[in-house]
Motif scaffolding. Structure first.
Motif, mmCIF file in Angstrom:
data_model
loop_
_atom_site.group_PDB
_atom_site.id
_atom_site.type_symbol
_atom_site.label_atom_id
_atom_site.label_comp_id
_atom_site.label_asym_id
_atom_site.label_seq_id
_atom_site.Cartn_x
_atom_site.Cartn_y
_atom_site.Cartn_z
ATOM 1 N N ASN A 50 52.039 61.319 146.852
ATOM 2 C CA ASN A 50 52.267 62.243 147.965
ATOM 3 C C ASN A 50 51.341 61.935 149.135
ATOM 4 N N THR A 51 50.090 61.655 148.841
ATOM 5 C CA THR A 51 49.127 61.340 149.893
ATOM 6 C C THR A 51 49.490 60.029 150.572
ATOM 7 N N ALA A 52 49.798 59.019 149.782
ATOM 8 C CA ALA A 52 50.160 57.715 150.352
ATOM 9 C C ALA A 52 51.431 57.817 151.189
ATOM 10 N N SER A 53 52.396 58.594 150.709
ATOM 11 C CA SER A 53 53.666 58.700 151.438
ATOM 12 C C SER A 53 53.546 59.580 152.680
ATOM 13 N N SER A 54 52.422 60.221 152.872
ATOM 14 C CA SER A 54 52.173 60.973 154.110
ATOM 15 C C SER A 54 51.334 60.170 155.092
ATOM 16 N N ILE A 55 50.293 59.549 154.598
ATOM 17 C CA ILE A 55 49.353 58.851 155.475
ATOM 18 C C ILE A 55 49.946 57.562 156.038
ATOM 19 N N ILE A 56 50.547 56.754 155.202
ATOM 20 C CA ILE A 56 51.058 55.452 155.648
ATOM 21 C C ILE A 56 52.123 55.597 156.735
ATOM 22 N N PRO A 57 53.140 56.448 156.567
ATOM 23 C CA PRO A 57 54.130 56.583 157.654
ATOM 24 C C PRO A 57 53.524 57.119 158.949
ATOM 25 N N THR A 58 52.551 58.009 158.853
ATOM 26 C CA THR A 58 51.927 58.547 160.062
ATOM 27 C C THR A 58 51.234 57.441 160.843
ATOM 28 N N ILE A 59 50.495 56.600 160.155
ATOM 29 C CA ILE A 59 49.827 55.483 160.821
ATOM 30 C C ILE A 59 50.850 54.511 161.390
ATOM 31 N N MET A 60 51.902 54.245 160.630
ATOM 32 C CA MET A 60 52.917 53.290 161.079
ATOM 33 C C MET A 60 53.650 53.781 162.327
ATOM 34 N N VAL A 61 53.835 55.077 162.459
ATOM 35 C CA VAL A 61 54.495 55.615 163.655
ATOM 36 C C VAL A 61 53.727 55.201 164.904
ATOM 37 N N PHE A 62 52.411 55.340 164.877
ATOM 38 C CA PHE A 62 51.605 54.987 166.046
ATOM 39 C C PHE A 62 51.626 53.480 166.306
ATOM 40 N N LEU A 63 51.560 52.691 165.262
ATOM 41 C CA LEU A 63 51.571 51.236 165.437
ATOM 42 C C LEU A 63 52.914 50.748 165.983
ATOM 43 N N ILE A 64 53.990 51.241 165.407
ATOM 44 C CA ILE A 64 55.315 50.818 165.847
ATOM 45 C C ILE A 64 55.612 51.339 167.251
ATOM 46 N N GLN A 65 55.178 52.560 167.565
ATOM 47 C CA GLN A 65 55.393 53.116 168.906
ATOM 48 C C GLN A 65 54.667 52.278 169.947
ATOM 49 N N ASN A 66 53.467 51.847 169.640
ATOM 50 C CA ASN A 66 52.722 50.995 170.562
ATOM 51 C C ASN A 66 53.483 49.704 170.834
#
Length: 128
Positions: A50-66
């Motif tokens: 649950n923690t991994a599936s919350s943290i990883i997508p959140t970080i990826m959103v910022f990286l991909i948006q950039n």
């Protein structure tokens, strides 16, 4: 620091969209599922995914948006240059992304009216 982040974001975005990233994700989920009985399907075992599936997508959103923001900006610049060359710098479509929503709507209405006018004139010329 900005350049370093852009380089990291580009590499991370490229890597996360690769078949290897998908395969690694499937493998991690498989290992997690297989270890369930070993950990007696405990709360900690569930909390890990649950923690991994919350943290990883959140970080990826910022990286991909950039990465997408940089790509969109580069694309706008390329299109602006093509318009500048084709229209001699007189096109109302140059730097369109800097206009307000109202200005974009006005331009869209103007363009729609031109298209309707052209199609109406073609319809009447076709009927004669």
């Amino acid at each position: 620091m900005n350049d370093l982040f852009h380089q990291f974001a580009k590499r991370a975005s490229d890597a996360s969209g690769s078949p290897w990233a998908f395969a690694i994700s499937v493998f991690v989920l498989f290992v997690w599922a297989v270890t369930g009985p070993f950990f007696h399907f405990s709360d900690t075992w569930q909390l890990t995914i649950n923690t991994a599936s919350s943290i990883i997508p959140t970080i990826m959103v910022f990286l991909i948006q950039n990465t997408q923001n940089r790509d969109a900006r580069a694309l706008h610049l390329k299109i602006d240059e093509l318009l500048r060359l084709a229209e001699g710098g007189k096109s109302p479509f140059i730097n369109l992304q800097t206009l307000s929503d109202d200005e974009i709507n006005q331009l869209a209405n103007w363009l729609s009216a031109i298209i309707r006018s052209n199609s109406n004139s073609q319809d009447t010329s076709d009927s004669h």
